[in-house]
Write a protein that holds these residues in place. Structure first.
Motif, PDB file in Angstrom:
ATOM      1  N   TRP A 188       0.823  -1.205   0.000  1.00  0.00           N
ATOM      2  CA  TRP A 188       0.000   0.000   0.000  1.00  0.00           C
ATOM      3  C   TRP A 188       0.858   1.257   0.000  1.00  0.00           C
ATOM      4  CZ3 TRP A 188      -4.443  -0.912   4.053  1.00  0.00           C
ATOM      5  CH2 TRP A 188      -5.294  -1.907   3.549  1.00  0.00           C
ATOM      6  N   ILE A 189       2.072   1.093   0.500  1.00  0.00           N
ATOM      7  CA  ILE A 189       2.989   2.221   0.461  1.00  0.00           C
ATOM      8  C   ILE A 189       4.233   1.736  -0.267  1.00  0.00           C
ATOM      9  CG2 ILE A 189       3.865   1.646   2.773  1.00  0.00           C
ATOM     10  CD1 ILE A 189       4.379   4.609   3.207  1.00  0.00           C
ATOM     11  N   ARG A 190       4.712   2.517  -1.159  1.00  0.00           N
ATOM     12  CA  ARG A 190       5.919   2.125  -1.884  1.00  0.00           C
ATOM     13  C   ARG A 190       6.922   3.249  -1.765  1.00  0.00           C
ATOM     14  NH1 ARG A 190       2.669   3.883  -6.599  1.00  0.00           N
ATOM     15  NH2 ARG A 190       3.683   5.777  -7.321  1.00  0.00           N
ATOM     16  N   ILE A 191       8.167   2.920  -1.989  1.00  0.00           N
ATOM     17  CA  ILE A 191       9.181   3.973  -1.924  1.00  0.00           C
ATOM     18  C   ILE A 191       9.787   4.141  -3.302  1.00  0.00           C
ATOM     19  CG2 ILE A 191      11.343   4.689  -0.870  1.00  0.00           C
ATOM     20  CD1 ILE A 191      10.423   3.446   1.656  1.00  0.00           C
ATOM     21  N   ASP A 192       9.483   5.277  -3.908  1.00  0.00           N
ATOM     22  CA  ASP A 192      10.058   5.580  -5.214  1.00  0.00           C
ATOM     23  C   ASP A 192      11.456   6.124  -4.987  1.00  0.00           C
ATOM     24  OD1 ASP A 192       7.730   4.797  -6.303  1.00  0.00           O
ATOM     25  OD2 ASP A 192       6.993   6.801  -6.787  1.00  0.00           O
ATOM     26  N   ARG A 193      12.385   5.584  -5.747  1.00  0.00           N
ATOM     27  CA  ARG A 193      13.775   5.971  -5.545  1.00  0.00           C
ATOM     28  C   ARG A 193      14.250   6.753  -6.770  1.00  0.00           C
ATOM     29  NH1 ARG A 193      15.863   2.945  -8.278  1.00  0.00           N
ATOM     30  NH2 ARG A 193      16.166   0.953  -7.276  1.00  0.00           N
ATOM     31  N   TYR A 194      14.880   7.866  -6.511  1.00  0.00           N
ATOM     32  CA  TYR A 194      15.353   8.707  -7.608  1.00  0.00           C
ATOM     33  C   TYR A 194      16.844   8.931  -7.486  1.00  0.00           C
ATOM     34  CZ  TYR A 194      10.425   9.720  -8.254  1.00  0.00           C
ATOM     35  OH  TYR A 194       9.091   9.593  -8.482  1.00  0.00           O
ATOM     36  N   PHE A 195      17.538   8.827  -8.582  1.00  0.00           N
ATOM     37  CA  PHE A 195      18.957   9.181  -8.616  1.00  0.00           C
ATOM     38  C   PHE A 195      19.071  10.527  -9.290  1.00  0.00           C
ATOM     39  CE2 PHE A 195      19.282   4.452  -8.829  1.00  0.00           C
ATOM     40  CZ  PHE A 195      19.842   4.289  -7.574  1.00  0.00           C
ATOM     41  N   GLU A 196      19.922  11.334  -8.749  1.00  0.00           N
ATOM     42  CA  GLU A 196      20.127  12.629  -9.375  1.00  0.00           C
ATOM     43  C   GLU A 196      21.619  12.815  -9.588  1.00  0.00           C
ATOM     44  OE1 GLU A 196      18.977  15.936  -6.987  1.00  0.00           O
ATOM     45  OE2 GLU A 196      19.604  17.372  -8.517  1.00  0.00           O
ATOM     46  N   GLY A 197      21.953  13.402 -10.709  1.00  0.00           N
ATOM     47  CA  GLY A 197      23.357  13.665 -10.970  1.00  0.00           C
ATOM     48  C   GLY A 197      23.971  12.585 -11.843  1.00  0.00           C
ATOM     49  N   LEU A 199      25.926   9.245 -13.167  1.00  0.00           N
ATOM     50  CA  LEU A 199      25.727   7.829 -12.904  1.00  0.00           C
ATOM     51  C   LEU A 199      26.746   7.300 -11.884  1.00  0.00           C
ATOM     52  CD1 LEU A 199      23.667   5.987 -14.244  1.00  0.00           C
ATOM     53  CD2 LEU A 199      25.484   5.102 -15.684  1.00  0.00           C
ATOM     54  N   GLU A 200      27.945   7.862 -11.911  1.00  0.00           N
ATOM     55  CA  GLU A 200      29.011   7.342 -11.051  1.00  0.00           C
ATOM     56  C   GLU A 200      28.762   7.653  -9.576  1.00  0.00           C
ATOM     57  OE1 GLU A 200      31.440   5.384 -12.212  1.00  0.00           O
ATOM     58  OE2 GLU A 200      30.236   5.545 -14.044  1.00  0.00           O
ATOM     59  N   HIS A 201      28.311   8.868  -9.318  1.00  0.00           N
ATOM     60  CA  HIS A 201      28.067   9.222  -7.908  1.00  0.00           C
ATOM     61  C   HIS A 201      26.819  10.082  -7.793  1.00  0.00           C
ATOM     62  CE1 HIS A 201      30.112  12.858  -9.219  1.00  0.00           C
ATOM     63  NE2 HIS A 201      31.058  12.048  -9.677  1.00  0.00           N
ATOM     64  N   PRO A 202      25.691   9.439  -7.932  1.00  0.00           N
ATOM     65  CA  PRO A 202      24.443  10.211  -7.901  1.00  0.00           C
ATOM     66  C   PRO A 202      23.994  10.507  -6.470  1.00  0.00           C
ATOM     67  CG  PRO A 202      23.968   7.907  -8.237  1.00  0.00           C
ATOM     68  CD  PRO A 202      25.445   7.999  -8.069  1.00  0.00           C
ATOM     69  N   HIS A 203      23.119  11.483  -6.356  1.00  0.00           N
ATOM     70  CA  HIS A 203      22.390  11.665  -5.111  1.00  0.00           C
ATOM     71  C   HIS A 203      21.175  10.771  -5.173  1.00  0.00           C
ATOM     72  CE1 HIS A 203      24.826  15.045  -4.095  1.00  0.00           C
ATOM     73  NE2 HIS A 203      24.569  15.615  -5.253  1.00  0.00           N
ATOM     74  N   VAL A 204      20.810  10.196  -4.064  1.00  0.00           N
ATOM     75  CA  VAL A 204      19.642   9.318  -4.043  1.00  0.00           C
ATOM     76  C   VAL A 204      18.540   9.993  -3.240  1.00  0.00           C
ATOM     77  CG1 VAL A 204      18.825   7.004  -3.594  1.00  0.00           C
ATOM     78  CG2 VAL A 204      21.239   7.389  -4.049  1.00  0.00           C
ATOM     79  N   HIS A 205      17.351  10.037  -3.813  1.00  0.00           N
ATOM     80  CA  HIS A 205      16.203  10.576  -3.097  1.00  0.00           C
ATOM     81  C   HIS A 205      15.156   9.489  -2.975  1.00  0.00           C
ATOM     82  CE1 HIS A 205      18.259  14.173  -4.083  1.00  0.00           C
ATOM     83  NE2 HIS A 205      17.898  14.161  -5.358  1.00  0.00           N
ATOM     84  N   HIS A 206      14.504   9.482  -1.823  1.00  0.00           N
ATOM     85  CA  HIS A 206      13.445   8.492  -1.625  1.00  0.00           C
ATOM     86  C   HIS A 206      12.134   9.203  -1.418  1.00  0.00           C
ATOM     87  CE1 HIS A 206      16.390   5.321  -1.269  1.00  0.00           C
ATOM     88  NE2 HIS A 206      17.087   6.115  -0.475  1.00  0.00           N
ATOM     89  N   GLN A 207      11.118   8.660  -2.026  1.00  0.00           N
ATOM     90  CA  GLN A 207       9.802   9.272  -1.876  1.00  0.00           C
ATOM     91  C   GLN A 207       8.765   8.201  -1.582  1.00  0.00           C
ATOM     92  OE1 GLN A 207       8.060  11.173  -5.368  1.00  0.00           O
ATOM     93  NE2 GLN A 207       7.343  12.804  -4.034  1.00  0.00           N
TER      94      GLN A 207
END
Lengths: 381, 181, 455, 215, 397
Positions: A188-197, A199-207
């Motif tokens: 019912w709840i999922r965590i969408d994961r986003y990489f920013e920046g 590919l080698e060293h991205p920032h990771v965001h969770h939503q």
């Protein structure tokens, strides 16, 4: 698949390449590949204990890796590993666009502290938010409680505790790998994961994304039997026993948070499993839709207790299961009609924003944009 | 098909080979003072029922009433269900979502009107009536092929078994038959 | 009456008597051997359908390829496809009657029958596509102990009303049209059982002036009611998609564009059936090249409206400046389902352009080929609308892919079997061309007087 | 052609048409009635119990309060079925040899509860809370009927959703003073005005939202 | 393939003499209207341009609608259109003149169209559309629309005239062959014209049904106008004997069909937008649902749909030329209200206001247009005397 060899011990494993993983290293999860754990646990995954020794229980150096001609199917709820990143050069046209699209749609909003100081409400200007009250319909009143929820993206670490808590609180069935591979997971709840920046060293965001309990819910309008309607406190009620399973609501849900029982996932025959379940939540049968209820059983319980004592429900008296377990207290639930409540406080912050606000759905679940305070010298190195 | 001769016959029926002959026969019969006429044709011929003095069918009125009843039934059902009986907030839409009620209202209008048209037609034609004296005439089977029949009912005040038969024979029919009742 | 240069709508030399005898003899004599083979084959498909449905009811919707972004798949595609096909029947009968197009006469009956069977097939799908089919009656408004009613803002409830009204009115229209012919069969039949059955069904029709007068009024009124009804049915079907917020579904052009698509598909199916039937039953005298030409023209015209729909959809997606809309179109062109989209353009836009050529319109075989393209194309169109829109909507994190499983295919193919089986039964037991209407037009189209008939 | 049908067929045809309409009407009526009959609801049906416990005797005859046995009705969603120990409070002393009560004594000895047959059984997807109803002035008799007149327990009301809604839509017609909750005989003299006053006094919010009962 | 029979030649249908008088009256009306409009232009140029746009679109709808009905007539080969073909042709031939009358709209583009103003550069969405919505492209497209329509109007008119002279039976086939793609092209161009002239008044709003809705309205405008002209002609020789109740019955049926079609489009668009409630789409309706505009909306429902629909259901009314004429007049008036309702709320974004310039420009343009139309009508026989269908058309019941 690959073969991993450490000294004279070797193991065949599937690989999943993630952006940002340190070069020359790999992470192997322990605890899988068991042979006698019953119906669910037996034979799932690979036994990594074979690679480790008591000398170095958590790190093994000098592993060699070799590609082998075997295939293994992995199931993931988020197939688009590169969300937030542009498609790779070798990808087929049309594939790998998720990353670009996610960015363009301003789903997860991130800024730097510096940016925040200059423009505190920057997150509210990233997407297109329609003027308040713009609608073809006369407004509905929610005179009593009006439940709402706020998620602080800056606090969320993507630990998945909320997912597990929700699963056990709400009797959500475990559907297995084949179903997940088909896109039929039940969370019912999922965590969408986003990489920013890069590919080698991205920032990771969770939503974390769950039912938004939209005040103008597109799902409700299309249900032919009224199995999903609004409660007087602004909940998007899902009445399992009325649902005939047209799946129309899910099609029309912009957030795709509804889950369908394609088969009879819940084992209601095995008597011992009855004790596993939360008695306050209906065990869903085959062919019905389900979704996050804001833990309505807890709300009802609190309301009854308050009514018996002839008082208002106190702020914080109701905690949703996901909120309760969140180690960083990223999730806040409460009455948005009460200006003193924590959730009202969160929603009043300049960082607060709704996702897909341009659709006029008026979600009760909102987000707080993530702030980063990068150290410029570290960033550059 | 010789029925008991004790019963009076139902009608006399003349068979014609073309619609023109039939129309002519109708005119002649009316000129001769016969009023209880009925014509049978293999396909609809407007001139024939016009000649027999049938101008306006009552059916359009019946259909209109059916349609109006249908429209009100449809709309009021939705109104009652959504506003009066169990008002629920559905996606923030107003209880009386008149825009959303248009399609169903339209459909019930058509349903009731079409039902009225069909039932009305059968009622006006006094159908079902599987038995009818005209079927006693063996050649009447050709009324559904290519022959045209004119019947003069025995209850016509001018009806006289002999004279009427003479009269019909005078119209140059293919044949004249007695319709046993 | 006949304009210069037009082939006749009935071959020369026919009289009311001859048309009556020829058409009724198809029903009243034995069926040719191929009929048994064809009926047997379609019956086998019906059995397959029943098997697949049993499996579906016992195991659940999960045997299909559906998942969460794509909550609707084959079932809804097939539903829209079948109901679209149904439209031609009512339209040929009703609109052409109102427009006084006499060429409708020889194809209306079997087109109407096609409508009924297509609607029967279509009606199956909404019923079985729900997760709990045994509760599907909850969509009907009836007083119940829960004191709960259908939710009238939902297009699916509109669908229930539209489709049941459509089925009922089509059935009534078809039956009313049949009554005089049933009387004809009653008068021609030799077996006692046949006599009684046709006699019972014809309700004692006598063909009196009174009968015909009320009958003609009723038929005309029914046609007048059926025409807006047909339009409304596919409009309501289009609302299923258009009232949502989903890009690719939510478009105001959908109602007329769906209606045109339905007529397009329906005429294609009529041609698909009429071309072989007129040869097999030797009906070339009644279903002439003129009919095929006219149906070809209608197909071309409706095909152009459908193409107009595509153009406007693409233009508006750009003009709107709404990125979700723009992405939806880009995803159709470049996304993983692009081949379906190109195939759809080939079948629905390019192939029908052949109909500008008179040679194509006048050659049954070529017309049949174009019609087959359209049959496929219209199915693909619904696939593109349903699946391509759903699989990538607002949140990229929830995107997914969809493919039909063998059970999806079994039910689809089985429904074609059901359609054909019903059609073969119809041909066996009822006149597939309206006899009395042929009697009506023969005197007008033939120079001769009907007097010359021998008794 | 010749006549296929007899003249009487005409009558038959018409009669059968009206007959069909009549038949459908009857069928609809039968279905509606069956749906609300005790066949569907079990209303009014006396169920067999392991021990023929008489509420009539205990409540009306002996004057034991509901709360003596159903102890949790004011605090919990369930009113509670008394443990055998509660029975034995008295039945240690009276009727302590009665063969009828042997299951009770056995249960008391072994600690295995008596398996009563459930009389008021709502579907699993319905969540009913006794405590809030009692707290807001709904008497036992309103839903369970005159238990004091039931030698053997049966379900007095249909428990169908429309029955629940009857009260939830107009609670003033059913509410009573809190003092009269356990009074089986209580009848209001002026329900409408009294009810409206109690609704205000007890701050009754009669909820009609789905999630109040279904979740 | 029969040569036209002698019977068709027996009657001729020259235009009645009092058309001249009518034309003079039209010129007078035009003079007064134009003079008033010019005065208005000095007083309030912005209002002038806006009123002018509405009036121009209204009269254009009649003319262009006639072209569409003409092509529909050729395409269906129906006898119904023969009696009014010359009216349709004459109306269609005014299209090039309407192109000239478009010039004031170009001059006042910034007064009427938001996207033509300099401040539009700040609007991201309008910038997105700037490739399409800019002065040059706008004028170019309008020239194309009117050019292509005029091409078809004159092409068909010429063939029709040649048919009068030569009686060549193959000509009607050629007109049909032209009309088939013609109608398709017409619909496509009109869709874009509707986007350009009306929809872009509110450059943030869009609806893919809009073009079709506009087409439906054009059909009503043209048919209502044609019915009025037919009524006028039917009261005079030589057409007095030619028109009968059957003809008006047919036009009434067509008018009913178009009223239903227009309503169908209107309801479909409203229902889809109402149900989805997307903020970017509903603004357009919200403007038309509040303040005085609400009453115009209700007026349209009642008198553009409900009343004409109920009246036109009656076949007695349709067969009664005068009664039908009244319904046609009502519908023509409602057509103006519809165009006004489509355009004006987007100008002011506020309350409803009528301006005397609305009337002045309507009369001025209308006078010019009617005079041009009558001038065209006078030049030819009122019925295409050598059409193979004429006999059938004349005794249509």
């Amino acid at each position: 698949m690959v073969e991993v060899t450490v000294d004279d011990r070797s193991l065949e494993l599937p690989v999943w390449i993630l952006p940002g993983h340190a070069d020359g290293s790999m992470t192997i999860h322990l605890g899988y590949g068991r042979t006698r754990t019953g119906r669910v646990g037996s034979g799932s995954g690979f036994d990594a204990y074979r690679l480790r020794t008591s000398r170095a229980p958590w790190h093994v150096a000098g592993a060699r890796i070799r590609k082998i001609a075997k295939h293994y199917e992995l199931a993931s709820t988020q197939l688009h590993s590169n969300i937030g990143l542009a498609p790779g050069p070798n990808e087929e046209p049309g594939f790998g666009v998720e990353g670009v699209e996610a960015e363009r749609r301003h789903l997860v909003r991130v800024g730097t502290l510096e940016h925040f100081r200059q423009e505190p409400d920057f997150a509210q200007h990233m997407g297109h938010t329609p003027p308040e009250g713009l609608s073809m319909y006369p407004p509905w009143d929610f005179p009593g409680y009006a439940w709402g929820l706020s998620i602080d993206l800056g606090a969320c670490t993507g630990c998945n505790a909320c997912v597990v808590a929700c699963q056990s609180e709400n009797n959500i069935p475990i559907v297995g790998k084949e179903m997940v591979a088909m896109g039929r997971e039940m969370h019912w709840i999922r965590i969408d994961r986003y990489f920013e920046g890069e590919l080698e060293h991205p920032h990771v965001h969770h939503q974390p994304v769950m039912c938004m309990h939209c005040e103008q819910a597109p799902c409700e309008v299309v249900c032919p039997v009224g199995a999903t309607v609004h409660s007087s406190e602004g909940l998007n009620d899902m009445v399992y026993n009325r649902c005939v399973g047209t799946r129309y609501c899910s099609n029309n849900c912009p957030y795709k948070v509804r889950r369908f029982n394609f088969f009879k996932y819940n084992d209601t025959e095995t008597p011992v499993l009855e004790l596993l379940r939360n008695p306050d939540v209906t065990v869903r049968t085959r062919g019905v839709m389900e979704k996050c209820t804001y833990c309505v059983q807890r709300i009802n319980h609190a309301r009854i207790e308050a009514e018996k004592e002839e008082r208002q429900i106190r702020d914080g008296e109701i905690q949703t299961a996901c909120q309760q377990v969140c180690p960083t207290e990223a999730i806040v639930f409460g009455d948005v009609n009460d200006p003193e409540s924590k959730v009202s406080d969160a929603k009043a912050k300049p960082l607060a924003y709704d996702i897909l606000a341009e659709l006029g759905t008026r979600p009760r679940t909102s987000y707080l944009a993530k702030l980063r305070n990068p150290n410029s010298t570290l960033e550059e190195s | 098909m010789s029925k008991a001769a004790t019963k009076p016959e139902f009608a006399l029926m003349a068979e014609f080979r073309s619609s023109r002959e039939l129309l002519h026969a109708i005119e002649q019969s009316q000129a001769a003072g016969y009023t209880q006429l009925e014509a049978y044709t293999p396909y609809p011929i407007e001139e024939v029922w016009e000649a027999l003095g049938q101008h306006k069918s009552k059916l359009p009125l019946i259909v209109l009433i059916g349609g109006i009843v249908g429209a009100f039934t449809g709309y009021l059902l939705q109104y009652w269900v959504s506003v009066i009986n169990y008002p629920v907030n559905v996606g923030g839409r107003p209880l009386h979502s008149w825009v959303s009620f248009i399609p169903v209202t339209f459909e019930t209008t058509i349903l009731f009107a079409a039902g009225a048209a069909v039932l009305g037609m059968f009622a006006l034609n006094r159908l079902p009536m599987p038995y009818h004296p005209v079927f006693n005439v063996p050649r009447f089977a050709l009324a559904s092929r290519d022959r045209y029949f004119l019947a003069i009912g025995s209850w016509d005040p001018k009806y006289d078994r002999r004279a009427t038969e003479e009269f019909l024979l005078g119209l140059d029919p293919f044949e004249v038959n007695e319709v046993a009742s | 009456m006949t304009a210069p240069g037009k082939p006749p709508i009935v071959a020369p030399g026919h009289t009311p008597g001859s048309v009556t005898d020829q058409i009724s003899s198809i029903v009243l004599t034995r069926m040719p051997r191929w009929w048994w083979a064809a009926f047997g084959a379609s019956f086998a498909l019906v059995m397959m359908l029943l098997y697949a449905l049993t499996k579906l009811v016992f195991e659940g919707t999960g045997i299909w390829g559906l998942n969460i972004p794509v909550g609707w798949g084959f079932a809804i595609i097939n539903f829209v496809w079948w109901i679209g096909i149904g439209h031609a029947g009512t339209l040929i009968s009703a609109i052409l009657l109102l427009l006084r197009q006499e060429w409708r006469t020889s194809i209306n009956r079997f087109a109407e029958a096609m409508t009924l069977f297509a609607v029967a097939c279509a009606g199956l799908f909404p019923l079985i596509h729900v997760g709990r089919p045994w509760l599907a009656y909850w969509l009907l408004p009836y007083p119940n102990t829960m004191d709960i009613w259908p939710q009238f803002r939902s297009p699916l409830v509109w669908d229930v009303f539209a489709v049941t009204t459509y089925a009922t009115v089509s059935l009534l229209f078809w039956y009313v049209g049949l009554v005089p012919d049933l009387a004809t069969l009653r008068d021609r039949a030799r077996q006692r059982l046949a006599k009684i059955t046709y006699g019972f069904l014809s309700m004692g029709w006598r063909g009196s002036a009174t009968h015909w007068h009320n009958y003609e009024t009723a038929y005309l009124l029914l046609a007048g009611l059926a025409t807006p009804l047909v339009v409304s049915v596919h409009t309501v079907v289009s609302f299923d998609f258009a009232v949502g917020q989903l890009p690719g579904w939510h478009a105001t052009i959908f109602p007329p564009y769906f209606v045109a698509g339905a007529i397009f598909a329906g005429f294609a199916m009529v041609i698909t059936l009429a071309v072989p039937l007129r040869t097999l039953f030797d009906l070339k005298d009644f279903i002439t090249i003129r009919h095929l030409q006219n149906m070809g023209k209608v197909m071309l015209a409706t095909g152009l409206i459908v193409a107009y729909g595509y153009v406007i959809e693409i233009f508006m997606a750009w003009y709107s400046g709404n990125w979700f809309e723009e992405f939806m179109i880009l995803n159709r062109i470049q996304g993983p389902y692009r081949m379906q989209w190109y195939a759809l353009l080939l079948c629905n836009v390019l192939a029908p352009q052949l109909l500008w050529i008179k040679r194509v319109r006048s050659t049954p075989a070529l017309l049949f080929v174009v019609a087959m393209f359209v049959n496929v194309g219209m199915w693909l169109e619904r696939f593109v609308i349903v699946v391509t829109s759903l699989h990538r909507d607002f949140l990229p994190s929830s995107w997914g892919m969809y493919a039909g499983t063998r059970w999806d295919w079994a039910i689809f193919v089985g429904s074609i079997g059901l359609f054909l089986a019903l059609l073969f039964l119809f041909i066996r037991f009822l006149p597939m061309i309206s006899i009395f209407e042929m009697r009506t037009i023969v005197p007008k189209t033939q120079a001769r007087e009907p007097d010359e008939v021998s008794p | 052609m010749s006549q296929i049908f007899k003249p009487s067929t005409n009558t038959l045809a018409r009669v059968s048409m009206f007959g069909a309409i009549f038949f459908l009407a009857i069928l609809a009526w039968v279905l509606v009635t069956l749906n609300r009959s005790s066949l569907a609801t079990r209303q009014g049906i006396v169920l067999q119990q392991p021990v023929p416990f008489s509420h009539d005797h205990h409540v009306a005859g002996l004057g034991i309060s509901c709360l003596y046995c159903h102890t949790t009705v004011e605090e919990s969603s369930f009113a509670g079925i008394p443990p055998s120990a509660t029975c034995m409070n008295c039945h240690k002393l009276i009727w302590n040899e009665s063969p009828m009560l042997e299951p009770v004594r056995e249960s008391y000895r072994t600690g295995r509860p008596i398996e009563w047959t459930r009389v008021h059984d709502l579907p699993d997807f319905v969540y009913f809370d006794h405590s809030i109803h009692v707290a807001k002035g709904i008497g036992c008799a309103s839903c369970h009927g005159r238990v004091d007149q039931m030698p053997l327990m049966y379900q007095a009301e249909s428990l169908q959703m429309e029955w629940c809604l009857e009260c939830h839509r107009a609670p003033e017609m059913f509410i009573r003073p809190r003092t009269e909750i356990y009074n089986m005989e209580w009848v209001s003299t002026d329900q409408e005005t009294e009810g409206a006053r109690l609704i205000a006094d007890y701050r009754v919010q009669s909820k009609l939202s789905c999630s109040v009962c279904h979740r | 393939m029969s040569e036209p029979t002698a019977s068709t030649h027996e009657r001729s249908f020259p235009p009645p003499a009092d058309l001249d008088g009518l034309q003079s009256k039209a010129w007078i009306a035009a003079g007064i209207g134009i003079a008033a409009s010019l005065a208005g232009w000095f007083l309030d140029p912005t209002q002038f341009y806006r009123s002018y746009l509405v009036s121009w679109i209204f009269w254009l709808s009649v003319a262009a609608g006639c072209l569409a009905i003409l092509m529909l007539h050729h395409l269906s080969r129906g006898a119904w259109g023969l009696m009014i073909r010359r009216v349709l042709e004459a109306a269609a031939r005014t299209l090039p003149f309407l192109a000239i009358l478009f010039i004031p709209i170009v001059l006042g583009l910034e007064e009427t169209y938001v996207w033509a103003r300099p401040e539009a550069a700040a609007d991201e969405l309008i910038q997105h559309k700037a490739v399409y919505l800019n002065r040059t492209a706008f004028v170019f497209r309008t020239v194309v629309y009117l050019g292509v329509w005029s091409f078809f109007a004159y092409g068909l008119s010429r063939l029709s005239l040649r048919q009068d002279r030569t009686g060549d039976a193959t000509l009607f086939r050629r007109m049909q062959v032209i009309s088939a793609p013609g109608l398709g092209i017409y619909c496509l161009l009109t869709t874009f014209a509707a986007v350009d002239w009306l929809m872009s008044l509110d450059p943030h709003w869009y609806s893919s049904l809009f073009g079709v809705y506009f087409l439906g309205g054009q059909g009503i405008a043209a048919l209502a106008f044609v019915i009025l002209v037919a009524l006028y002609l039917a009261q005079r020789e030589p057409m007095a004997g030619a028109f009968n109740a059957g003809h008006f019955h047919d036009y009434g049926k067509l008018l009913l069909a178009f009223v239903m079609l227009w309503t169908y489009f209107a309801i479909s668009q409203l229902l889809i937008i109402w149900s989805a409630d997307l903020p970017e789409e509903i603004t357009w309706y919200l403007e038309r649902a509040h303040g005085g505009w609400k009453w115009v909306s209700i007026l349209l429902v009642l008198f553009h749909f409900l009343l004409p629909f109920l009246l036109l259901l009656s076949s007695d009314l349709k067969r009664n030329a005068k009664a039908l004429g009244k319904v046609a007049l009502l519908l023509l008036a409602m057509r103006w209200f519809d165009v006004f309702w489509l355009a004006a709320p987007s100008f002011e974004h506020g309350h409803l206001s009528f301006h005397w310039l609305d009337l002045a420009t309507l009369v001025g343009l209308g006078g010019i247009w009617l005079a041009l139309f009558l001038g065209q009508l006078k030049t030819r026989s009122l019925v295409p005397v050598n059409d193979p269908y004429l006999v059938e058309a004349l005794d249509n019941e």
